[in-house]
Design a protein around this motif. Structure first.
Motif, short mmCIF file in Angstrom:
data_model
loop_
_atom_site.label_atom_id
_atom_site.label_comp_id
_atom_site.label_asym_id
_atom_site.label_seq_id
_atom_site.Cartn_x
_atom_site.Cartn_y
_atom_site.Cartn_z
N ARG A 151 1.91 11.47 -10.53
CA ARG A 151 1.11 12.64 -10.49
C ARG A 151 2.05 13.80 -10.43
O ARG A 151 1.58 14.92 -10.97
CB ARG A 151 0.15 12.59 -9.49
CG ARG A 151 -1.13 11.90 -9.78
CD ARG A 151 -2.24 12.19 -9.53
NE ARG A 151 -2.94 13.29 -9.94
CZ ARG A 151 -3.68 13.41 -10.91
NH1 ARG A 151 -4.33 11.99 -11.38
NH2 ARG A 151 -4.33 14.42 -11.56
N ALA A 152 3.36 14.02 -9.69
CA ALA A 152 3.78 15.05 -9.38
C ALA A 152 4.64 15.34 -10.74
O ALA A 152 5.26 14.33 -11.27
CB ALA A 152 4.75 14.80 -8.18
N THR A 153 4.70 16.47 -11.09
CA THR A 153 5.55 17.09 -12.14
C THR A 153 6.84 17.87 -11.65
O THR A 153 7.70 17.99 -12.36
CB THR A 153 4.82 18.11 -13.12
OG1 THR A 153 4.20 18.93 -12.38
CG2 THR A 153 3.75 17.26 -13.73
N GLU A 209 1.21 4.00 -2.77
CA GLU A 209 1.06 5.50 -2.64
C GLU A 209 2.19 6.21 -3.13
O GLU A 209 1.73 7.15 -3.82
CB GLU A 209 1.09 5.77 -0.99
CG GLU A 209 -0.20 5.30 -0.26
CD GLU A 209 -1.07 6.48 0.10
OE1 GLU A 209 -1.97 6.28 0.77
OE2 GLU A 209 -0.54 7.66 -0.28
N LEU A 210 3.46 5.82 -2.73
CA LEU A 210 4.44 6.53 -3.25
C LEU A 210 4.64 6.71 -4.82
O LEU A 210 4.90 7.86 -5.39
CB LEU A 210 5.71 5.83 -2.81
CG LEU A 210 7.04 6.73 -2.90
CD1 LEU A 210 6.94 7.73 -2.03
CD2 LEU A 210 8.02 5.81 -2.27
N LEU A 242 0.71 -1.37 0.21
CA LEU A 242 -0.01 -0.08 0.08
C LEU A 242 0.99 1.22 -0.02
O LEU A 242 0.75 2.29 -0.74
CB LEU A 242 -0.98 -0.06 1.43
CG LEU A 242 -2.08 0.98 1.43
CD1 LEU A 242 -2.98 0.56 0.06
CD2 LEU A 242 -2.84 0.72 2.62
N LEU A 243 1.79 1.28 1.00
CA LEU A 243 2.72 2.43 0.92
C LEU A 243 3.64 2.54 -0.51
O LEU A 243 3.66 3.67 -0.81
CB LEU A 243 3.96 2.19 2.06
CG LEU A 243 3.45 2.84 3.57
CD1 LEU A 243 4.43 2.60 4.37
CD2 LEU A 243 3.21 4.32 3.23
N TRP A 296 1.85 6.49 -6.80
CA TRP A 296 0.77 7.52 -7.34
C TRP A 296 1.22 8.52 -7.16
O TRP A 296 1.16 9.51 -8.08
CB TRP A 296 -0.29 7.19 -6.58
CG TRP A 296 -1.64 8.00 -6.48
CD1 TRP A 296 -2.21 8.17 -7.72
CD2 TRP A 296 -2.06 9.17 -5.91
NE1 TRP A 296 -3.02 9.08 -7.76
CE2 TRP A 296 -2.91 9.69 -6.39
CE3 TRP A 296 -1.41 9.90 -4.45
CZ2 TRP A 296 -3.59 10.99 -5.80
CZ3 TRP A 296 -2.09 10.65 -4.18
CH2 TRP A 296 -3.33 11.46 -4.83
N ALA A 297 1.87 9.00 -6.07
CA ALA A 297 2.36 10.60 -5.81
C ALA A 297 3.38 10.93 -6.60
O ALA A 297 3.32 12.23 -7.30
CB ALA A 297 2.76 10.92 -4.30
#
Lengths: 176, 492
Positions: A119-121, A112-113, A108-109, A115-116
């Motif tokens: 999405r981060a540019t 999360e990482l 899960l962690l 995903w973040a």
């Protein structure tokens, strides 16, 4: 700066290795001792964050007082070494299940990482334009605790009384 | 009132005081002395309800810096007071039957309500975390209170372990957000994120993701729902009702406040994630619920599915969506408390009587309970003229409205229409398992099982009050909808 980074990685390494040893040791006494190691690593990280008071408290209260209690409990209860054969399937902490839950949390962690990061540019961009105010000395800490965080401080007492009542209810001998 | 500063916390103070008085009363109670301890809890809750109403009318928007007596929080407070009162009313029989320690039971329950109220009213992430912990710890204890039953202890233990994980995720998320924005205050956070256009920063997204995990655990959204069927089944049935309504209402309230206020500038980032969670929650809750044979477990899955419908309102994110969430919470609280109340009243010391077969022919032995249960189940399934129908209709119309105005992404599969269709289909499927109980109660002959115990008058009164609420909200929902709209207009 280089020393800062070096110290950070050293203490972080101690903390992570200590934490891993806590869950991988078969003998509970070793687990408790590894936990003390992890707490020392954390205390080092706090010093790096310019929070000496928290670091000292971490050592005195966690590594000192609480872990001594842990050790005494482990020794007085004479907890046996964990043995895979003794893990009964109906035990609520049935081992493979615990491992599976832990693995699920780790996945899960990682997700999360991922995903973040996906999405981060702007990786590595300025995080916080104005740095957070520093509250490091005991006097300053006491001041914010009893002014800005007064309410939070008081709410903790309800939390603790609920936990205490619960501990008594769940642990006392059955009257019958 | 006393002083402007304390106004916002008076409802919580009333409940805390009641909890302490209950503890003291228990301490000074003679060994075999009977004491109406539940009455003390009721007085405290009524006081909190009255204080909430007064604050509402006075229109006081003053705050404690971290606690706000805005109408949103007060609305949630009222739901929690009703949940608390019903729980106390249904509890007396359970306490007597299972020989639970009455003083401790009520005290811990009241402390849980304090935590829940604080979750609805807090405007600071740090205080929300403390409130979450107060509520969770108290509920773990309530779950494990039946110590002579292994199932209860096991449920409490699993709930505790997974809940601790969830709390650590939540705390980790707060730490990231604090690190990025330099504040834990929700309002300040929102302005900061909007001003600095931080959506490109991985740290803030990581914080948002961790908060989603923490909240999703507490409202038992898929895939973080693993604890809930076990915990709901193992806990004393009254506590299950309390957990499924109170904990959910409080967690949703905080979820709405944090995400639609503090993290609103990032809505384009988190809404798609929640879309998947909501869709999965509705589908899994319904599909797995169909396969259950224990009524308690079935309602646990139904409660998971209802969490999905509430999340749909959160994704809509518009005015109607926020008001729909509040209305849904109220309708769901009344209905679910009623349904679990009926199940609790059917149990005996030896057996919980929560198997589907135990409901065979209930109409013949307990016509009153069977009728009440029918209405509660119809409301859970979303039949008119019950509260459940209006609530579902309101949520899905908010989702469709948001799609039409373009405030949620209409493109691709993850659009608002798809979500509404998934919700409607899963409601239709869920009707199957609600009606299965109804068919059992009316159309199946009772086999040789022992007849459930008679029902105490006060519990019956509580059930009838819930039923009146459910029907009132189903037939004349406008008044509460107006209240809900007024509540959200004050904070967003």
């Amino acid at each position: 700066m280089a020393t800062d980074a070096l110290l950070f990685y050293a203490f972080a390494g101690v903390t992570v290795i200590g934490a891993l040893l806590v869950v991988s040791q078969k003998n509970p006494v070793y687990s408790v001792l590894s936990l003390i190691g992890a707490f020392f690593g954390l205390a080092g990280l706090y010093v790096g964050l310019e929070a000496p008071f928290v670091a000292v408290v971490q050592i005195i209260i966690y590594a000192g007082a609480i872990m001594v209690l842990f050790l005494f409990v482990v020794m007085l209860l004479n907890v046996p070494r964990e043995d895979a054969a003794e893990w009964d399937r109906s035990h609520p902490l049935y081992r493979p299940m615990a491992v599976r839950i832990g693995a699920a949390m780790a996945v899960l962690l990682a997700l999360e990482l991922g995903w973040a990061l996906s999405r981060a540019t702007d990786i590595g961009g300025a995080v916080n334009a104005e740095p957070n105010e520093r509250i490091s000395s005991v006097a300053e800490l006491g001041e914010v605790l009893f002014t800005r965080y007064m309410f939070a401080f008081e709410v903790t007492s309800i939390l603790i009384i609920a936990a205490m009542v619960g501990a008594v209810v769940l642990a006392r001998k059955r009257q019958e | 009132m006393i002083s402007g500063q304390l106004d916002a916390v008076i409802p919580m103070l009333c409940v805390t005081l009641a909890g302490l008085v209950v503890l003291l009363a228990e301490a000074f109670r003679g060994r075999d002395e009977r004491m109406p301890i539940g009455g003390l809890a009721i007085i405290g809750l009524l006081g909190a309800g009255a204080a909430t109403m007064l604050l509402w009318d006075s229109g006081a928007e003053d705050s404690f810096g971290v606690v706000s007596a805005d109408k949103f929080g007060l609305f949630v407070n009222l739901i929690l007071v009703v949940v608390g009162l019903l729980t106390v009313i249904f509890s007396s029989q359970t306490i007597e039957r299972d020989k639970l320690p009455a003083g401790e039971y009520y005290a811990v329950m009241l402390f849980a309500i304090v935590g829940m109220m604080l979750m609805g009213q807090a405007t600071d992430l740090l205080v929300i975390f403390l409130a979450l912990e107060t509520m969770s710890i108290a509920v773990y204890i309530l779950t494990g209170m039946r110590r002579d039953q292994q199932q209860s202890t096991e449920a409490a233990f699993k709930y505790f372990l997974l809940g601790a994980f969830a709390s650590s995720f939540f705390l980790y998320g707060i730490a990231f957000l604090y690190g990025v924005t330099g504040t834990t205050n929700i309002d300040a956070m929102s302005t900061k994120i909007a001003a600095q256009a931080m959506s490109a920063n991985p740290m803030i997204l990581l914080g948002v993701g961790l908060l989603i995990v923490g909240f999703a655990f507490k409202i038992a959204a898929v895939p973080f729902h693993m604890w809930s069927p076990d915990a709901y089944e193992g806990a004393p049935t009254v506590v299950t009702g309390f957990m499924s309504t109170g904990v959910k209402a409080a967690a949703v309230a905080a979820f709405v406040r944090v995400f639609l206020k503090g993290l609103d500038p990032l809505i384009l980032d988190w809404a798609p994630v929640l879309w998947w969670i909501a869709a999965a929650t509705m589908i899994v809750g319904t599909v797995v619920g169909v396969a259950q044979t224990s009524v308690k477990r079935m309602l646990a899955y139904s409660s998971i599915a209802h969490g999905g419908y509430i999340l749909a309102g959160l994704i809509a994110g518009n005015e109607a969506g926020k008001a729909a969430i509040l209305f849904y919470l109220a309708a769901y609280a009344l209905t679910n408390m009623g349904a679990f109340g009926v199940i609790a009243l059917l149990g005996t010391r030896e057996r919980a009587n929560d198997d589907l077969r135990d409901y065979a022919g209930l109409w013949h032995s307990h016509p009153g309970l069977a009728t009440l249960m029918t209405f509660f189940l119809l409301s859970l399934g979303g039949f008119p003229p019950t509260a459940g129908f209006v609530a579902k209709w309101y949520v899905f119309s908010a989702v469709i409205g948001a799609t039409e105005t373009g405030s949620i992404d209409t493109a691709a599969a993850t659009g608002g229409y798809t979500l509404a269709i998934i919700g409607l289909l899963s409601s239709v499927v869920s009707v199957f398992f609600y009606l299965r109980i109804v068919v059992m109660m009316y159309m199946t002959d009772r086999d040789a099982r022992p007849v459930p115990p008679p029902v105490p008058a006060i519990a019956m009164a509580g059930l009838i009050i819930s039923l009146i609420g459910v029907l009132y909200l189903g037939v004349l929902p406008t008044r509460l909808i107006d209240f809900a709209q007024a509540s959200i207009s004050t904070i967003f």
